[in-house]
Design an enzyme around this catalytic site. Structure first.
Site, PDB file in Angstrom:
ATOM      1  N   CYS A 142       7.142  23.528  42.403  1.00  0.00           N
ATOM      2  CA  CYS A 142       7.758  22.909  41.221  1.00  0.00           C
ATOM      3  C   CYS A 142       8.865  21.929  41.610  1.00  0.00           C
ATOM      4  O   CYS A 142       8.593  20.918  42.242  1.00  0.00           O
ATOM      5  CB  CYS A 142       8.240  23.981  40.248  1.00  0.00           C
ATOM      6  SG  CYS A 142       8.480  23.309  38.565  1.00  0.00           S
ATOM      7  N   LYS A 163       9.679  19.235  27.181  1.00  0.00           N
ATOM      8  CA  LYS A 163       9.413  20.179  28.262  1.00  0.00           C
ATOM      9  C   LYS A 163       7.918  20.458  28.356  1.00  0.00           C
ATOM     10  O   LYS A 163       7.259  20.720  27.354  1.00  0.00           O
ATOM     11  CB  LYS A 163      10.175  21.486  28.024  1.00  0.00           C
ATOM     12  CG  LYS A 163       9.985  22.516  29.136  1.00  0.00           C
ATOM     13  CD  LYS A 163      10.759  23.798  28.853  1.00  0.00           C
ATOM     14  CE  LYS A 163      10.600  24.807  29.979  1.00  0.00           C
ATOM     15  NZ  LYS A 163      11.343  26.065  29.722  1.00  0.00           N
ATOM     16  N   SER A 194       6.188  24.695  34.023  1.00  0.00           N
ATOM     17  CA  SER A 194       7.424  24.846  33.253  1.00  0.00           C
ATOM     18  C   SER A 194       8.450  23.875  33.827  1.00  0.00           C
ATOM     19  O   SER A 194       9.167  24.203  34.766  1.00  0.00           O
ATOM     20  CB  SER A 194       7.932  26.291  33.331  1.00  0.00           C
ATOM     21  OG  SER A 194       9.161  26.435  32.640  1.00  0.00           O
ATOM     22  N   HIS A 237       3.764  26.502  38.671  1.00  0.00           N
ATOM     23  CA  HIS A 237       4.298  27.810  39.062  1.00  0.00           C
ATOM     24  C   HIS A 237       3.170  28.836  39.155  1.00  0.00           C
ATOM     25  O   HIS A 237       3.104  29.773  38.346  1.00  0.00           O
ATOM     26  CB  HIS A 237       5.334  28.285  38.046  1.00  0.00           C
ATOM     27  CG  HIS A 237       6.692  27.705  38.224  1.00  0.00           C
ATOM     28  ND1 HIS A 237       7.526  28.053  39.265  1.00  0.00           N
ATOM     29  CD2 HIS A 237       7.366  26.780  37.487  1.00  0.00           C
ATOM     30  CE1 HIS A 237       8.666  27.386  39.166  1.00  0.00           C
ATOM     31  NE2 HIS A 237       8.596  26.603  38.106  1.00  0.00           N
ATOM     32  N   GLU A 239       2.942  31.269  40.966  1.00  0.00           N
ATOM     33  CA  GLU A 239       3.487  32.600  41.277  1.00  0.00           C
ATOM     34  C   GLU A 239       3.973  33.350  40.044  1.00  0.00           C
ATOM     35  O   GLU A 239       4.290  34.548  40.131  1.00  0.00           O
ATOM     36  CB  GLU A 239       4.647  32.462  42.277  1.00  0.00           C
ATOM     37  CG  GLU A 239       5.993  32.087  41.679  1.00  0.00           C
ATOM     38  CD  GLU A 239       6.155  30.614  41.312  1.00  0.00           C
ATOM     39  OE1 GLU A 239       7.263  30.220  40.907  1.00  0.00           O
ATOM     40  OE2 GLU A 239       5.171  29.851  41.437  1.00  0.00           O
ATOM     41  N   ARG A 251      14.117  32.800  25.698  1.00  0.00           N
ATOM     42  CA  ARG A 251      15.448  32.401  26.161  1.00  0.00           C
ATOM     43  C   ARG A 251      15.833  31.049  25.580  1.00  0.00           C
ATOM     44  O   ARG A 251      16.952  30.859  25.096  1.00  0.00           O
ATOM     45  CB  ARG A 251      15.450  32.339  27.685  1.00  0.00           C
ATOM     46  CG  ARG A 251      16.754  31.885  28.315  1.00  0.00           C
ATOM     47  CD  ARG A 251      16.521  31.370  29.714  1.00  0.00           C
ATOM     48  NE  ARG A 251      15.659  30.189  29.708  1.00  0.00           N
ATOM     49  CZ  ARG A 251      15.008  29.740  30.775  1.00  0.00           C
ATOM     50  NH1 ARG A 251      15.068  30.393  31.919  1.00  0.00           N
ATOM     51  NH2 ARG A 251      14.256  28.647  30.679  1.00  0.00           N
TER      52      ARG A 251
END
Length: 312
Positions: A142, A163, A194, A237, A239, A251
């Site tokens: 990333c 985003k 992300s 990402h 992972e 969040r």
């Protein structure tokens, strides 16, 4: 793992032509094996979560690994207990005389800042430079992929209007399917993203030292590799845990002044009240195991002191 068969067995040529990893008996009898030394540079805020995610993926091979963790000494990590850092982490100063078979640098939520304004940029740049002679193959995730492309190849990142978050369909570059990192890949696969920034395909394509190996119509370039296999850049990402994007979404909803983007293709029917659809796990395991096997284990020198001469 490779299969070891006689050099003159008819299947040897057939399997080799199909891009199956076959080790001839001559090579097999001369192999020397030792644990692989892997360095993880963890710059994610939730270090315990990230280290667990990466170690889970790295453990999915028969290879024996010796993993070391480092954090940025020039950055104050607020989301991890100090005792954890003191017990399990080192700093670059502690390990810079060592050499490693492989290195992973994680993402970090700093992509909206210019690279040079990140408080640990100088330290990270020192690691990038050091890796040229002390690491056999590097894997950047990333934001780290954007930072490494910027440092090594002067490729810029660009701010997105919104985003980019969700699980996106990608397609492999079928002209590059003989690259070992793509062995066993389906032509289409899913991976999470992300981030607020991106790199441009044309900037990477114009560099003769880089190959674009996978991309997405919606998320852009995903997997880039140096021609020599010493560097891999993953803009997403792979992972991530099943619930990571869900936690990030919740969040962001609590942050004042932040528009929380709903992760695309993630919840059933794109409804956050419905269950999460995990579509990327097999891809993540295959990506990391291919990197470890073909670009680290099979190629790294047995004596890491030889690495300095090879990298000159």
């Amino acid at each position: 793992m490779p299969i070891n068969i006689p050099d003159d067995l008819p299947a040897y040529k057939v399997l080799t032509a199909e891009n199956i990893f076959v080790m001839n008996q001559t090579r097999a009898t001369t192999q020397r094996i030792r644990p692989l030394k892997i360095l993880i540079v963890n710059i994610m805020p939730l270090k315990i979560t990230t280290e667990t995610q990466l170690l889970r993926l790295l453990s999915n091979t028969p290879l024996q690994l010796e993993v070391e963790l480092i954090h940025m000494s020039t950055h104050d990590s607020k989301n991890v207990p100090k005792e954890h850092l003191l017990t399990f982490y080192k700093t670059f100063k502690d390990i810079k005389e060592n050499s490693y078979d492989g290195m992973i640098i994680t993402g970090a939520p700093v992509e909206q800042m210019p690279f040079e304004e990140v408080d640990y940029w100088n330290e990270l740049s020192e690691i990038f430079e050091w890796a040229k002679t002390h690491v056999f193959s590097s894997f950047f995730i990333c934001w780290a992929s954007q930072a490494a492309l910027h440092y090594y190849y002067d490729i810029d990142k660009y701010l997105l209007k919104h985003k980019l978050t969700g699980v996106y369909r990608h397609h492999t570059n079928q002209r590059k399917m003989r690259r070992k990192i793509l062995r066993g890949f389906d032509y289409q696969f899913y991976a999470p993203h992300s981030r607020y920034t991106t790199v441009l395909k044309e900037d990477i394509s114009s560099n003769p030292n880089l190959d674009i190996l996978a991309e997405s119509d919606d998320a852009g370039v995903y997997l880039v590799a140096s021609k020599d296999g010493s560097q891999f850049f993953v803009t997403g990402h792979p992972e991530y845990d099943p619930d990571t994007l869900d936690k990030e979404y919740k969040r962001d909803k609590e942050k004042p002044g932040v528009i929380a983007e709903l992760p695309k293709n993630y919840y059933l029917d794109d409804d956050p009240s419905q269950e999460i659809q995990v579509k990327w796990r097999s891809h993540a395991y295959l990506l990391f195991s291919n990197w470890l096997n073909y670009y680290v284990y099979q190629e790294t020198p047995y004596d890491l002191s030889d690495l300095h001469e090879r990298k000159k």
